[in-house]
Design a protein around this motif. Structure first.
Motif, PDB file in Angstrom:
ATOM      1  N   GLN A 450       0.792  -1.221   0.000  1.00 24.85           N
ATOM      2  CA  GLN A 450       0.000   0.000   0.000  1.00 24.85           C
ATOM      3  C   GLN A 450       0.828   1.276   0.000  1.00 24.85           C
ATOM      4  OE1 GLN A 450      -0.633  -2.440   2.562  1.00 24.85           O
ATOM      5  NE2 GLN A 450      -2.091  -3.448   1.180  1.00 24.85           N
ATOM      6  N   ALA A 451       2.153   1.148   0.049  1.00 27.08           N
ATOM      7  CA  ALA A 451       3.012   2.338   0.131  1.00 27.08           C
ATOM      8  C   ALA A 451       2.988   3.105  -1.188  1.00 27.08           C
ATOM      9  CB  ALA A 451       4.440   1.932   0.477  1.00 27.08           C
ATOM     10  N   LYS A 452       3.157   4.433  -1.090  1.00 27.61           N
ATOM     11  CA  LYS A 452       3.228   5.246  -2.308  1.00 27.61           C
ATOM     12  C   LYS A 452       4.673   5.460  -2.757  1.00 27.61           C
ATOM     13  CE  LYS A 452       3.026   9.687   0.186  1.00 27.61           C
ATOM     14  NZ  LYS A 452       2.251  10.943   0.350  1.00 27.61           N
ATOM     15  N   LEU A 453       5.612   5.191  -1.848  1.00 26.06           N
ATOM     16  CA  LEU A 453       7.044   5.313  -2.165  1.00 26.06           C
ATOM     17  C   LEU A 453       7.814   4.416  -1.215  1.00 26.06           C
ATOM     18  CD1 LEU A 453       9.509   6.678  -3.557  1.00 26.06           C
ATOM     19  CD2 LEU A 453       9.370   8.471  -1.810  1.00 26.06           C
ATOM     20  N   ILE A 454       8.782   3.697  -1.747  1.00 25.63           N
ATOM     21  CA  ILE A 454       9.613   2.816  -0.915  1.00 25.63           C
ATOM     22  C   ILE A 454      11.066   3.245  -1.054  1.00 25.63           C
ATOM     23  CG2 ILE A 454      10.376   0.443  -0.512  1.00 25.63           C
ATOM     24  CD1 ILE A 454       7.700  -0.492  -1.697  1.00 25.63           C
ATOM     25  N   LEU A 455      11.678   3.544   0.078  1.00 21.33           N
ATOM     26  CA  LEU A 455      13.098   3.914   0.114  1.00 21.33           C
ATOM     27  C   LEU A 455      13.871   2.789   0.776  1.00 21.33           C
ATOM     28  CD1 LEU A 455      12.695   7.605   1.384  1.00 21.33           C
ATOM     29  CD2 LEU A 455      12.822   6.799  -0.981  1.00 21.33           C
ATOM     30  N   VAL A 467      13.988  -6.974  -2.097  1.00 20.71           N
ATOM     31  CA  VAL A 467      12.922  -5.982  -1.995  1.00 20.71           C
ATOM     32  C   VAL A 467      12.393  -5.624  -3.379  1.00 20.71           C
ATOM     33  CG1 VAL A 467      12.370  -3.618  -1.285  1.00 20.71           C
ATOM     34  CG2 VAL A 467      13.801  -5.052   0.176  1.00 20.71           C
ATOM     35  N   LEU A 468      13.294  -5.422  -4.323  1.00 25.25           N
ATOM     36  CA  LEU A 468      12.896  -5.058  -5.688  1.00 25.25           C
ATOM     37  C   LEU A 468      12.061  -6.160  -6.336  1.00 25.25           C
ATOM     38  CD1 LEU A 468      16.191  -3.417  -6.980  1.00 25.25           C
ATOM     39  CD2 LEU A 468      14.027  -2.261  -6.555  1.00 25.25           C
ATOM     40  N   GLN A 469      12.334  -7.407  -5.958  1.00 22.20           N
ATOM     41  CA  GLN A 469      11.624  -8.542  -6.545  1.00 22.20           C
ATOM     42  C   GLN A 469      10.383  -8.917  -5.751  1.00 22.20           C
ATOM     43  OE1 GLN A 469      14.800 -11.351  -6.465  1.00 22.20           O
ATOM     44  NE2 GLN A 469      15.931 -10.368  -8.135  1.00 22.20           N
ATOM     45  N   GLY A 470      10.100  -8.169  -4.655  1.00 19.16           N
ATOM     46  CA  GLY A 470       8.971  -8.478  -3.795  1.00 19.16           C
ATOM     47  C   GLY A 470       7.631  -8.137  -4.433  1.00 19.16           C
ATOM     48  N   SER A 471       6.559  -8.551  -3.734  1.00 20.80           N
ATOM     49  CA  SER A 471       5.202  -8.345  -4.254  1.00 20.80           C
ATOM     50  C   SER A 471       4.720  -6.934  -3.941  1.00 20.80           C
ATOM     51  CB  SER A 471       4.253  -9.375  -3.633  1.00 20.80           C
ATOM     52  OG  SER A 471       4.288  -9.285  -2.219  1.00 20.80           O
ATOM     53  N   PRO A 473       2.779  -3.348  -6.019  1.00 21.34           N
ATOM     54  CA  PRO A 473       2.197  -2.866  -7.279  1.00 21.34           C
ATOM     55  C   PRO A 473       3.270  -2.270  -8.168  1.00 21.34           C
ATOM     56  CG  PRO A 473       0.890  -2.171  -5.383  1.00 21.34           C
ATOM     57  CD  PRO A 473       2.140  -2.774  -4.839  1.00 21.34           C
ATOM     58  N   PRO A 474       3.210  -2.508  -9.460  1.00 23.78           N
ATOM     59  CA  PRO A 474       4.276  -2.047 -10.365  1.00 23.78           C
ATOM     60  C   PRO A 474       4.400  -0.532 -10.418  1.00 23.78           C
ATOM     61  CG  PRO A 474       2.399  -2.909 -11.610  1.00 23.78           C
ATOM     62  CD  PRO A 474       2.161  -3.265 -10.177  1.00 23.78           C
ATOM     63  N   GLU A 475       3.335   0.203 -10.048  1.00 26.98           N
ATOM     64  CA  GLU A 475       3.408   1.660 -10.143  1.00 26.98           C
ATOM     65  C   GLU A 475       4.083   2.297  -8.915  1.00 26.98           C
ATOM     66  OE1 GLU A 475      -0.566   0.560  -8.290  1.00 26.98           O
ATOM     67  OE2 GLU A 475       0.684  -0.107  -9.962  1.00 26.98           O
TER      68      GLU A 475
END
Length: 483
Positions: A450-455, A467-471, A473-475
């Motif tokens: 549900q995050a809008k940005l992941i750092l 983390v990059l390969q985790g589940s 949303p693609p956007e």
């Protein structure tokens, strides 16, 4: 001459085989030397002693080059506390354990002193492999090494001077301060000027660097100091930037070769310990590995302000005995203070702990040990996680990102497994979850989808890839800080 040629050939062969088979270099070299000596191929004691002395000079010289005091500016308090407590704890406990195991007083003193310092060469090599010398734990470790090496240099001078009485001791310490002053002036003024202002080719610079070693060794001999003291100060005089970089690039092959000679000759000199002595050596090895990591972790967390992971990494990096422990043993053996069996024990401790360090000083081991950290906090429940900024790992600069985002009205949630980091976040009023950012349960708890940005600020690149390969949303954009 034939013994010398065989030892040189064995050192070269051992170094080549170790790199070819990707085996630890030091124990293989010692084993090569031991095999040669006990097969009767190396019987010239004088050649062996000369080679050992030459290799020792380059060993100490190359260690001194790495110890630039400017690397740990701002960490002096933590450096002094860590080096003092580590040296004292291991020296005292090592002395007590030696007496308990039946060693005489002089042997116990030598063994205790040998346990108190960590290896400059091993630690620097590990820091260079992980590009850690510029990080907080790397700078602090280098400072601790310098303080310990100076303490051992003083101890060697005291050991050599005490038999002559107080006057001899005073002269020895005065000579030590004088030589140290020359090295400090050379490091601060002379060599930086030579490198920056003159345009010398590599051959002339190499001659100057080698001349420095022999000039300081000659000054040490003139002042009545052991040549190892001169070799250390010669290296220290070259430790300033950019001189140390020039010296390292020109001397790397040469110092590696002479270090190989030293450990091969050392193996040819020592006696193979009987099973009882091996068990005693094992007890000292366990003592070093059991005391150093938790002690260093606690002190650098307390005085250095490091995170728990970095503090644990510092402790693992310093969990071995030093090349200077071999120096102490060799001088004590030369002065007939200890029997040859004790030198064998000191060698076995040093070689074994130096070999173990690259295996335990890893991110994986540090992460595993982190779960046993005594400062534990239960996972907090953070509700209403949607359209939030998720930070996986705070990193060294994370607070400079988290605070502005929070002040701008964004909901910021941080996932980190470090209890000290969690404490800082709680004080700053930033919601946080303690756990492994690559754990699916933890990431789900943190509202990963549900995050809008992941750092992502994780020290291990493989963890960032998970983390990059985790589940997600693609956007959802992901920004990764790569160390």
């Amino acid at each position: 001459m034939s013994s010398l040629a065989i030892l040189v050939a064995a050192a070269a062969a051992g170094f080549t085989v170790a790199h070819w088979l990707k085996l630890p270099v030091i124990p293989l070299l010692v084993l090569f030397g031991f095999s040669l000596s006990h097969s009767g191929l190396v019987a010239d004691a004088a050649a062996l002693e000369n080679l050992l002395g030459l290799g020792l000079a380059f060993l100490v010289y190359s260690a001194g080059i790495e110890l630039n005091p400017r690397r740990f500016e701002g960490k002096l308090d933590a450096v002094l506390w860590t080096s003092m407590l580590q040296f004292s704890a291991l020296a005292v406990s090592g002395y007590g354990l030696a007496l308990l195991l039946g060693f005489d007083h002089h042997s116990a003193l030598c063994l205790g002193g040998a346990l108190g310092t960590s290896s400059t060469l091993v630690v620097i090599h590990q820091l260079q492999r992980r590009i850690g010398s510029l990080r907080a734990y790397g700078r602090l470790a280098i400072g601790v090494l310098l303080a310990q090496d100076l303490a051992i240099i003083i101890a060697i001078v005291v050991l050599m001077s005490v038999p002559g009485g107080m006057i001899s001791l005073g002269k020895g310490l005065a000579a030590l301060v004088s030589l140290g002053g020359v090295a400090f002036f050379t490091q601060k003024r002379l060599f930086p000027w030579i490198v920056k202002q003159t345009k010398l080719d590599d051959e002339i610079l190499l001659l100057i660097l080698l001349s420095t070693l022999f000039v300081f060794a000659g000054m040490a001999d003139f002042l009545g100091l052991p040549f190892a003291v001169g070799a250390f100060f010669a290296g220290f005089s070259l430790s300033s930037f950019p001189v140390n970089g020039v010296a390292r690039s020109l001397l790397t092959s040469l110092t590696s070769f002479f270090r190989a000679l030293f450990f091969t000759a050392l193996g040819a000199m020592v006696e193979f310990p009987d099973p009882m002595l091996m068990m005693k050596a094992l007890a000292f090895i366990v003592l070093v590995l059991a005391v150093t990591p938790p002690l260093v972790t606690a002190v650098v967390e307390w005085k250095g302000g490091l995170s728990s992971r970095n503090a644990i990494t510092s402790g693992l990096l310093l969990a071995q005995t030093s090349e200077f422990s071999l120096v102490i043993g060799l001088y004590a053996l030369h002065m007939d203070r200890i029997p040859s069996q004790v030198m064998s024990v000191i060698t076995l401790i040093a070689v074994t702990t130096m070999t173990i360090t690259p295996l335990i000083a890893s991110n994986g081991v540090a992460s595993w040990l982190l779960q046993f950290h005594p400062v534990r906090r239960r996972l907090r429940t953070v509700t209403d996680l949607r359209d939030h900024v998720l930070m996986l790992g705070l990193g060294s600069e994370g607070m400079h990102v988290a605070r502005p985002l929070r002040d701008a009205g964004h909901q910021v949630v941080v996932v980190d497994h470090d209890p000290v980091v969690i404490g800082h976040l709680e004080k700053a009023g930033i919601p946080c979850i303690r756990g492994d950012a690559t754990d699916e349960k933890v990431s789900s708890r943190a509202g990963f989808p549900q995050a809008k940005l992941i750092l992502v600020s994780l020290p291990n690149v493989q963890d960032a890839l998970k983390v990059l390969q985790g589940s997600r949303p693609p956007e959802v954009p992901v920004i990764v800080s790569i160390f």
